[in-house]
Write a protein that holds these residues in place. Sequence first.
Motif, mmCIF file in Angstrom:
data_model
loop_
_atom_site.group_PDB
_atom_site.id
_atom_site.type_symbol
_atom_site.label_atom_id
_atom_site.label_comp_id
_atom_site.label_asym_id
_atom_site.label_seq_id
_atom_site.Cartn_x
_atom_site.Cartn_y
_atom_site.Cartn_z
ATOM 1 N N THR A 234 1.610 -1.233 0.127
ATOM 2 C CA THR A 234 0.103 -0.243 0.343
ATOM 3 C C THR A 234 0.886 1.323 -0.258
ATOM 4 O OG1 THR A 234 -0.335 0.305 2.560
ATOM 5 C CG2 THR A 234 -2.185 -1.604 1.194
ATOM 6 N N GLY A 235 2.324 1.302 0.706
ATOM 7 C CA GLY A 235 2.928 2.414 0.304
ATOM 8 C C GLY A 235 3.006 3.539 1.887
ATOM 9 N N SER A 236 1.869 3.004 2.813
ATOM 10 C CA SER A 236 1.697 3.788 3.739
ATOM 11 C C SER A 236 1.053 3.150 5.027
ATOM 12 C CB SER A 236 0.751 5.008 3.242
ATOM 13 O OG SER A 236 -0.362 4.698 2.938
ATOM 14 N N PHE A 237 1.828 3.746 5.933
ATOM 15 C CA PHE A 237 1.106 3.215 7.302
ATOM 16 C C PHE A 237 -0.663 2.749 7.876
ATOM 17 C CE2 PHE A 237 5.415 3.296 10.494
ATOM 18 C CZ PHE A 237 5.831 2.377 9.489
ATOM 19 N N PRO B 56 -1.499 3.703 14.691
ATOM 20 C CA PRO B 56 0.581 3.297 15.514
ATOM 21 C C PRO B 56 0.038 2.004 15.605
ATOM 22 C CG PRO B 56 -1.857 5.303 15.908
ATOM 23 C CD PRO B 56 -1.890 4.483 15.525
ATOM 24 N N ALA B 57 -0.890 1.262 15.665
ATOM 25 C CA ALA B 57 -0.292 0.012 15.756
ATOM 26 C C ALA B 57 -0.022 -0.803 14.701
ATOM 27 C CB ALA B 57 -1.806 -1.060 15.879
ATOM 28 N N VAL B 58 -0.153 -0.762 13.318
ATOM 29 C CA VAL B 58 0.667 -1.131 12.580
ATOM 30 C C VAL B 58 2.499 -0.962 12.291
ATOM 31 C CG1 VAL B 58 1.492 -0.002 9.639
ATOM 32 C CG2 VAL B 58 -1.186 -0.501 11.035
ATOM 33 N N SER B 59 3.208 1.477 13.286
ATOM 34 C CA SER B 59 3.952 1.822 13.449
ATOM 35 C C SER B 59 4.583 0.912 14.609
ATOM 36 C CB SER B 59 3.818 2.960 13.829
ATOM 37 O OG SER B 59 4.977 3.613 13.919
ATOM 38 N N GLN B 60 3.778 0.609 15.385
ATOM 39 C CA GLN B 60 4.123 -0.167 16.797
ATOM 40 C C GLN B 60 4.886 -1.519 16.098
ATOM 41 O OE1 GLN B 60 1.477 0.075 20.256
ATOM 42 N NE2 GLN B 60 1.580 1.727 19.807
#
Length: 298
Positions: free
Chosen positions: A16-19, A31-35
């Motif tokens: 997808t290219g982004s969080f 935030p869950a994806v970033s973590q």
Amino acid sequence: MIEARHLRVLRAVAATGSFSAAARELGCTQPAVSQQMKALEASAGTPLLIRTGREMRLTQAGEALVRHAAGILAGLTAAEEEVAAIAGLRAGRVRLVSFPSGSSTLVPGALAALRAAHPGTRVSLEEAEPPRSVEMLREGDCDVALAFRYAGAAAAEEWADLVVRPLLADRLVGLVPEDHRLAKASSVTIGELADESWIAGCPRCRRQLVEVCESAGFVPRIDFATDDYPAVVGLVGAGLGVAVLPELAIESVRPKGARAVTVEPAVSREIVALTLPDLAQVPAVAATLDHLARAAAR
């Protein structure tokens, strides 16, 4: 350690290219994806993404991990489906070892019922007498062993580490030629056969025969010994001697020329199904034990 859930997030980010887009695809928060990405980079020990404003690019390590992730996740999915199939008895394998007279009497009905109830479960059958069959179980060469022991035998201690499923008591029956003086008797004592020529069966059965005869005050004159029950019946039918056989053995052959008589006092062998404690928790093994018990109860 790299976790499968982190690999799924990495694939979504790469696709997808982004969080934020990955979060929408996965049904979670940004935030869950970033973590999870931070946790994956910590596990990998190297950066996996290059963040330039709103765009994300994979590093060389990230590209390698995404390339392998597809196969890893596909393998995990296949493994999960296979385990679920085994747990649900839609698949599975059981290696069964049985003594010959059990193979021809108890096993066919049990395996036919098992196949009808759980067609995805495969069962292989090999023949071996105890104690060899019990050794095969302990050595990992089978999953279930159909075995037997005689009353008073020391086998109870020998099997203390195993799961023992009692199936039935298999009484010993006398076998005499049909023109024998005792052929029409309702029952005979073992002592009435003291002067006869004897035909003995398998080694364990042979030892039991000697013990029973000695308890009656005589030592049997064993002229013939064979592990093959049809051969025992044939020798008796030809008038060459008498024998005592388990009822299951007589049930498995046609006693042509021979007559079965009840022997007193009664002597039985206990038929059991054995497995290891851990194997008893496997659904296919537990189902096999259940169907053997039902076949024995008929």
